[in-house]
Write an enzyme that holds these catalytic residues in place. Structure first.
Site, mmCIF file in Angstrom:
data_model
loop_
_atom_site.group_PDB
_atom_site.id
_atom_site.type_symbol
_atom_site.label_atom_id
_atom_site.label_comp_id
_atom_site.label_asym_id
_atom_site.label_seq_id
_atom_site.Cartn_x
_atom_site.Cartn_y
_atom_site.Cartn_z
ATOM 1 N N CYS A 192 -35.904 6.344 41.754
ATOM 2 C CA CYS A 192 -37.320 6.640 41.499
ATOM 3 C C CYS A 192 -38.113 5.388 41.846
ATOM 4 C CB CYS A 192 -37.542 7.092 40.055
ATOM 5 S SG CYS A 192 -37.133 5.845 38.810
ATOM 6 N N ASN A 230 -37.344 2.600 38.390
ATOM 7 C CA ASN A 230 -35.998 2.607 37.791
ATOM 8 C C ASN A 230 -36.025 2.280 36.300
ATOM 9 O OD1 ASN A 230 -32.820 0.818 38.145
ATOM 10 N ND2 ASN A 230 -33.137 2.991 37.844
ATOM 11 N N CYS A 257 -37.762 4.971 34.181
ATOM 12 C CA CYS A 257 -38.005 6.273 33.527
ATOM 13 C C CYS A 257 -37.116 7.367 34.121
ATOM 14 C CB CYS A 257 -39.477 6.683 33.635
ATOM 15 S SG CYS A 257 -40.607 5.581 32.753
ATOM 16 N N ARG A 258 -37.468 7.850 35.312
ATOM 17 C CA ARG A 258 -36.818 9.056 35.835
ATOM 18 C C ARG A 258 -35.381 8.831 36.289
ATOM 19 N NH1 ARG A 258 -41.322 10.154 40.152
ATOM 20 N NH2 ARG A 258 -41.307 7.895 40.001
ATOM 21 N N SER A 259 -35.139 7.782 37.089
ATOM 22 C CA SER A 259 -33.770 7.646 37.628
ATOM 23 C C SER A 259 -32.748 7.202 36.572
ATOM 24 C CB SER A 259 -33.729 6.768 38.881
ATOM 25 O OG SER A 259 -34.209 5.481 38.653
ATOM 26 N N ASP A 270 -43.885 11.462 37.958
ATOM 27 C CA ASP A 270 -43.826 10.156 37.314
ATOM 28 C C ASP A 270 -44.474 10.231 35.924
ATOM 29 O OD1 ASP A 270 -44.048 7.529 36.566
ATOM 30 O OD2 ASP A 270 -44.824 6.844 38.507
HETATM 31 P P1 4NP Z 1 -40.193 5.594 37.156
HETATM 32 O O1 4NP Z 1 -41.614 5.346 36.456
HETATM 33 O O2 4NP Z 1 -40.431 5.484 38.644
HETATM 34 O O3 4NP Z 1 -39.827 6.976 36.745
HETATM 35 O O4 4NP Z 1 -39.268 4.525 36.624
HETATM 36 C C1 4NP Z 1 -42.402 4.228 36.731
HETATM 37 C C2 4NP Z 1 -42.159 3.050 36.076
HETATM 38 C C3 4NP Z 1 -42.956 1.938 36.323
HETATM 39 C C4 4NP Z 1 -43.982 2.029 37.237
HETATM 40 C C5 4NP Z 1 -44.217 3.206 37.908
HETATM 41 C C6 4NP Z 1 -43.402 4.314 37.655
HETATM 42 N N1 4NP Z 1 -44.816 0.918 37.476
HETATM 43 O O5 4NP Z 1 -45.759 1.044 38.259
HETATM 44 O O6 4NP Z 1 -44.580 -0.156 36.914
#
Ligand code: 4NP
Length: 162
Positions: free
Chosen positions: A8, A11, A13-15, A125
């Site tokens: 994702c 790294n 939340c989703r992955s 996201d």
């Molecule tokens: P993820 O979520 O891609 O599911 O881990 C996010 C975590 C952090 C950020 C964006 C999305 N960020 O912009 O810091």
């Protein structure tokens, strides 16, 4: 050994959740010895950090322990993993850009390609949203990970669960 990498943006939340949901499923079916399961992010902003506290809390309520530490995806990952599973279209585009020789394209999938009940075409996201976003991520991942394991079973000779 079949290797699966969930990807994702951050790294956190989703992955990491995809990794935990898929790992739980593989364990339930007695297939742990057959899999290497990991996750990584397109960006390295959160490298070295554990998963997002909100994501961890929602996952824990469904029995998933998010233990992975964030890291950025590398060109070596594209070589080393058999299945590289992106959470949304931008992740997929970014992975394709990292694949400078274009030789790994057939390893790339979108998580929602494997959904059987849900009709969404991305895992959205949840980072800037509320509680329902984290629940949605888990709903989609539970559906898609079951479909992914079936897909892999159809392509590889794996023992049936007892
Ligand atoms: P993820 O979520 O891609 O599911 O881990 C996010 C975590 C952090 C950020 C964006 C999305 N960020 O912009 O810091």
């Amino acid at each position: 050994m079949i290797s699966v990498l969930f990807v994702c943006l951050g790294n956190i939340c989703r992955s990491p959740s995809g990794e935990a949901v898929f790992r739980a499923l593989v364990e339930q079916q007695g297939l742990s010895d057959h899999f290497r399961i990991d996750s990584a992010g397109i960006i390295g902003w959160h490298a070295g950090e554990g998963a997002d506290a909100r994501m961890k809390r929602h996952a824990a309520r469904r029995g998933y322990d998010l233990t992975s530490i964030s890291r950025q995806v590398t060109a070596e990952d594209l070589r080393d993993f058999d299945y590289i599973i992106a959470m949304d279209d931008q992740n997929l585009r970014d992975l394709k850009r990292l694949d400078t020789t274009g030789e790994y394209g057939d390893k790339f999938y979108k998580m929602t390609d494997f959904c059987r009940s849900c009709t969404e075409t991305v895992v959205p996201d949840p980072y800037y949203g509320g509680a329902e976003g984290f629940e949605k991520v888990l709903d989609l991942l539970e559906d898609a990970c079951a479909g992914l394991l079936d897909h892999i079973r159809n392509r590889h000779d794996l023992p049936l669960s007892t």
